[in-house]
Design a protein around this motif. Structure first.
Motif, mmCIF file in Angstrom:
data_model
loop_
_atom_site.group_PDB
_atom_site.id
_atom_site.type_symbol
_atom_site.label_atom_id
_atom_site.label_comp_id
_atom_site.label_asym_id
_atom_site.label_seq_id
_atom_site.Cartn_x
_atom_site.Cartn_y
_atom_site.Cartn_z
ATOM 1 N N THR A 155 18.690 -29.391 10.424
ATOM 2 C CA THR A 155 17.846 -29.735 9.273
ATOM 3 C C THR A 155 16.961 -28.557 8.859
ATOM 4 O O THR A 155 15.760 -28.554 9.110
ATOM 5 C CB THR A 155 16.973 -30.946 9.605
ATOM 6 N N THR A 156 17.554 -27.583 8.242
ATOM 7 C CA THR A 156 16.775 -26.440 7.771
ATOM 8 C C THR A 156 15.941 -26.818 6.548
ATOM 9 O O THR A 156 16.227 -27.800 5.849
ATOM 10 C CB THR A 156 17.697 -25.277 7.400
ATOM 11 N N THR A 157 14.911 -26.026 6.297
ATOM 12 C CA THR A 157 14.035 -26.273 5.147
ATOM 13 C C THR A 157 14.816 -26.217 3.842
ATOM 14 O O THR A 157 14.604 -27.033 2.935
ATOM 15 C CB THR A 157 12.896 -25.239 5.132
ATOM 16 N N ALA A 158 15.740 -25.262 3.731
ATOM 17 C CA ALA A 158 16.518 -25.132 2.497
ATOM 18 C C ALA A 158 17.377 -26.372 2.263
ATOM 19 O O ALA A 158 17.525 -26.835 1.124
ATOM 20 C CB ALA A 158 17.393 -23.884 2.570
ATOM 21 N N ARG A 159 17.950 -26.934 3.309
ATOM 22 C CA ARG A 159 18.786 -28.117 3.156
ATOM 23 C C ARG A 159 17.960 -29.335 2.760
ATOM 24 O O ARG A 159 18.465 -30.241 2.073
ATOM 25 C CB ARG A 159 19.559 -28.378 4.448
ATOM 26 N N ARG A 160 16.718 -29.389 3.185
ATOM 27 C CA ARG A 160 15.858 -30.515 2.817
ATOM 28 C C ARG A 160 15.513 -30.507 1.330
ATOM 29 O O ARG A 160 15.045 -31.516 0.794
ATOM 30 C CB ARG A 160 14.585 -30.490 3.663
ATOM 31 N N GLU A 161 15.736 -29.392 0.661
ATOM 32 C CA GLU A 161 15.546 -29.348 -0.783
ATOM 33 C C GLU A 161 16.656 -30.095 -1.519
ATOM 34 O O GLU A 161 16.490 -30.511 -2.664
ATOM 35 C CB GLU A 161 15.511 -27.894 -1.267
ATOM 36 N N LEU A 162 17.809 -30.279 -0.857
ATOM 37 C CA LEU A 162 18.966 -30.916 -1.492
ATOM 38 C C LEU A 162 19.138 -32.364 -1.062
ATOM 39 O O LEU A 162 19.433 -33.231 -1.890
ATOM 40 C CB LEU A 162 20.237 -30.125 -1.148
ATOM 41 N N VAL A 163 18.954 -32.649 0.238
ATOM 42 C CA VAL A 163 19.170 -33.996 0.767
ATOM 43 C C VAL A 163 18.015 -34.366 1.691
ATOM 44 O O VAL A 163 17.222 -33.518 2.107
ATOM 45 C CB VAL A 163 20.503 -34.089 1.551
ATOM 46 N N GLY A 164 17.941 -35.667 2.016
ATOM 47 C CA GLY A 164 17.001 -36.125 3.027
ATOM 48 C C GLY A 164 17.681 -36.210 4.379
ATOM 49 O O GLY A 164 18.922 -36.192 4.474
ATOM 50 N N PHE A 165 16.891 -36.294 5.441
ATOM 51 C CA PHE A 165 17.442 -36.356 6.793
ATOM 52 C C PHE A 165 16.762 -37.449 7.588
ATOM 53 O O PHE A 165 15.584 -37.772 7.380
ATOM 54 C CB PHE A 165 17.253 -35.019 7.522
ATOM 55 N N THR A 166 17.505 -37.998 8.533
ATOM 56 C CA THR A 166 16.945 -38.940 9.488
ATOM 57 C C THR A 166 16.191 -38.161 10.567
ATOM 58 O O THR A 166 16.114 -36.933 10.536
ATOM 59 C CB THR A 166 18.068 -39.752 10.152
ATOM 60 N N ASN A 167 15.643 -38.893 11.530
ATOM 61 C CA ASN A 167 15.117 -38.235 12.717
ATOM 62 C C ASN A 167 16.263 -37.601 13.495
ATOM 63 O O ASN A 167 17.435 -37.943 13.292
ATOM 64 C CB ASN A 167 14.376 -39.240 13.603
ATOM 65 N N GLY A 168 15.936 -36.724 14.394
ATOM 66 C CA GLY A 168 16.965 -36.006 15.125
ATOM 67 C C GLY A 168 17.627 -36.840 16.198
ATOM 68 O O GLY A 168 16.984 -37.663 16.849
ATOM 69 N N TYR A 169 18.931 -36.628 16.373
ATOM 70 C CA TYR A 169 19.661 -37.268 17.461
ATOM 71 C C TYR A 169 20.269 -36.234 18.413
ATOM 72 O O TYR A 169 20.798 -36.583 19.466
ATOM 73 C CB TYR A 169 20.761 -38.189 16.932
ATOM 74 N N ASP A 170 20.217 -34.959 18.045
ATOM 75 C CA ASP A 170 20.736 -33.903 18.903
ATOM 76 C C ASP A 170 19.953 -32.639 18.580
ATOM 77 O O ASP A 170 19.209 -32.581 17.598
ATOM 78 C CB ASP A 170 22.229 -33.698 18.671
ATOM 79 N N PHE A 171 20.096 -31.642 19.411
ATOM 80 C CA PHE A 171 19.365 -30.403 19.192
ATOM 81 C C PHE A 171 20.358 -29.278 18.972
ATOM 82 O O PHE A 171 21.551 -29.429 19.240
ATOM 83 C CB PHE A 171 18.467 -30.081 20.389
ATOM 84 N N GLY A 172 19.862 -28.170 18.504
ATOM 85 C CA GLY A 172 20.762 -27.139 18.006
ATOM 86 C C GLY A 172 20.808 -25.852 18.788
ATOM 87 O O GLY A 172 20.371 -24.824 18.281
#
Length: 598
Positions: A155-172
């Motif tokens: 869930t990068t900041t740039a991607r949050r400009e296009l779509v919404g995200f749920t809470n995290g279920y895994d780490f990167g």
């Protein structure tokens, strides 16, 4: 002569079918011991947190995880804004096991997708998965082609400009993979002269470009990127840790030399930005499966590795999953493992043979290629070919019309559709018309993809027809006029039939191109049962980590295209020469007369 050509044509088909049969029935050497990467590895694959973490990647406090989530009984399923009520439409990938993939049974699975199914069950929803490309997934979610994107998306900041995200279920975690003889040991060793492989559109791509300020070599999938590293075409591969660990095999001569992660950019499901009710519902379902132990079970089966310090899934109020001590299990597994001799590095020839010519994988690939891929490829090619030919003939006639109101639109259309890349046309038609035709297509872009191919092909077919029509001698039109035929009658009865006959080989070439272009429909998102040849081969490639299934798909393409080429050549010679009379060869003068008379 014609009989001899027909015999040769039949012999060619027989030889090709025999070759496919030999491969499919297992007459070639090889075994079926290759592990399906799209299956849960269990605790035997448990791993501790990596010790060689890049310290510069430490993130600040988590800004996005919600403090809590709503109770499940407060969720109104009727207000989730789903494309199909009661069904969660999910766009996913097929080439990144164990997170997201298609298993040997042809079903979309992996940790991310199995967890999403469990969350949907808590909400009383069924799930329909469609395969697509990561490069277009977020745009498809934003454009309401899918309700949810499931692809271990960071869930990068740039991607949050296009779509919404749920809470995290895994780490990167993401890993730096290099060859054993490489001088690169850390991310800081990478420089402008390094050829760095990434998968296009991923967070690793973003990290190399925007954090390291370097220009990476971009690939469409993980297996292709890794194959280029093994062959020495690139110097390093920046990959998700799960995919890196699953790809590296003894004797590959590669290793993970450093890892990195960020608490601020966890992996989550993508949802339309305006659909907050669905985001809230998925967050509630995620907390519920964490609380009842489903998360811990799935995590232990699919991706058994230690959480990074300071991170846990779900909302901040969700309980911490009760997981086994993966570090201890990993140490125990290592202690119980039989000592093995270090695998000798593989030669270039051996790597080439194992990567592209694993006969056991050919046998595994052919049933799915024939059962699923071949029918879909033929359906797409035939439908788009017929529609493209009809529209192409209209364009050809319009392009040579004496009326500029027909001539100009035909030529403008041809210039546009010949000039745009095929992928752009497919995305424009599939995603642009998708919302408009949703009630007609059931939000399934399969036939929109066929329409896009038809529109693309019609521009080329129209030019082929136009060249054939204009190549007919003007004497044919003059003779028709002398017989009292009108312009339209002479075109319909005399000129167009001769022009079409002249361009049959070129038309067949265009149909062969359509067969291969059908693989681009996958960008629109298809069900597992709608995959064409290349998609089936790529999914098997993801399951095995080997490129042999793609070569097998190529052989089926050859099985289609080579006989078609020889068939049209035979028909072209037959129509030009005429059919010989029984018992005697046709006279050359008579042959010329018959041909001219047509």
């Amino acid at each position: 002569m014609a009989s001899l050509l027909f015999v040769r044509f039949r012999a060619l088909i027989a030889v090709m079918l025999l070759a496919v049969g030999v491969l499919a029935t297992g007459c070639a050497s090889g075994d079926d011991t290759t592990r399906d990467l799209c299956s849960p590895p269990g605790l035997s694959a448990a791993s501790a947190a990596p010790q060689n973490l890049a310290s510069s990647q430490a993130a600040g406090p988590d800004k996005y995880t919600t403090e809590t989530s709503a109770p499940l009984n407060a969720i109104d399923v009727g207000k989730l804004g789903l494309i199909t009520p009661g069904v969660l439409s999910v766009g996913t990938l097929s080439d990144a096991p164990p997170s997201i993939c298609v298993n040997s049974g042809g079903r979309f699975t992996g940790f991310d997708n199995e967890l999403l199914v469990a969350v949907a069950a808590k909400l009383g929803l069924s799930v329909q998965f469609s395969g697509t490309e990561f490069a277009g997934l977020l745009a498809q979610v934003a454009g309401k082609r899918f309700d949810v994107g499931s692809s271990n998306i960071t869930t990068t900041t740039a991607r949050r400009e296009l779509v919404g995200f749920t809470n995290g279920y895994d780490f990167g975690y993401f890993s730096l993979v290099v060859r054993d003889d490489s001088g690169i040991k850390t991310f800081s060793d990478l420089n402008a002269g390094s050829r760095i492989a990434v998968v296009q559109g991923t967070v690793q791509d973003d990290y190399v470009v925007n954090t390291l300020r370097l220009d990476p070599v971009k690939f469409p999938d993980y297996n292709t990127a890794y194959a280029n590293l093994k062959s020495g075409q690139v110097d390093a591969w920046v990959a998700p840790s799960a995919q890196a660990d699953g790809a590296i095999k003894p004797g590959d001569g590669t290793a993970v030399v450093q890892n990195a992660y960020s608490l601020d950019n966890f992996a989550a499901w993508a949802v339309g930005r305006s659909n907050q009710p669905l985001i809230d519902a998925l967050n509630s379902g995620l907390d519920a499966v964490i609380a009842d132990g489903t998360y811990a079970r799935l995590y232990s089966e699919w991706v058994p590795r230690q959480f990074p310090p300071g991170w846990k899934p779900g909302s901040k109020a969700a309980p911490t999953p009760q997981l086994p001590d993966f570090a201890a299990i990993a140490a125990e597994n290592a202690g119980n493992a039989q000592p093995e001799q270090a695998a000798a590095p593989k030669s270039t020839l051996q790597q080439l043979r194992e990567t592209f010519f694993d006969w056991s994988l050919y046998r595994k690939a052919f049933p799915d290629l024939i059962k699923t891929g071949l029918p879909n490829t033929l359906i797409l090619a035939l439908v788009s070919g017929v529609l493209g030919s009809i529209l192409g003939m209209l364009l050809a006639v319009g392009g040579i019309s004496r009326t500029r109101w027909l001539r100009w639109p035909a030529r403008i259309y041809t210039d546009i559709f010949r000039g745009l890349p095929a992928v752009v046309i497919i995305l424009l038609i599939g995603l642009g018309l998708g919302p408009v035709s949703r009630n007609l297509t059931g939000n399934n872009p399969y036939w929109l993809g066929a329409l896009a191919l038809a529109l693309l092909a019609s521009a080329y077919i129209g030019e082929i027809f136009r060249s054939g029509i204009q190549s007919v001698e003007t004497g044919q039109r003059e003779a028709a006029a002398a017989l009292g035929l009108s312009y339209r009658q002479s075109m319909r009865l005399i000129v167009i039939p001769q022009g079409v006959r002249k361009v049959l080989p070129a038309l067949m070439n265009q149909f062969i191109a359509l067969i291969k272009d059908s693989s681009l429909i996958y960008f629109l998102g298809l069900l597992a049962t709608q995959r064409e040849l290349f998609a089936v081969g790529r999914d098997l490639n993801a399951q095995t980590g080997n490129l042999s299934p793609l070569v097998a798909a190529g052989l089926v393409y050859l099985l289609l295209t080579i006989p078609l080429t020889h068939l049209v050549n035979y028909l072209d010679r037959r129509m030009r020469a005429g059919k010989p009379k029984a018992g005697r060869p046709i006279d050359p003068l008579e042959r010329a007369t018959v041909t001219e008379g047509r």
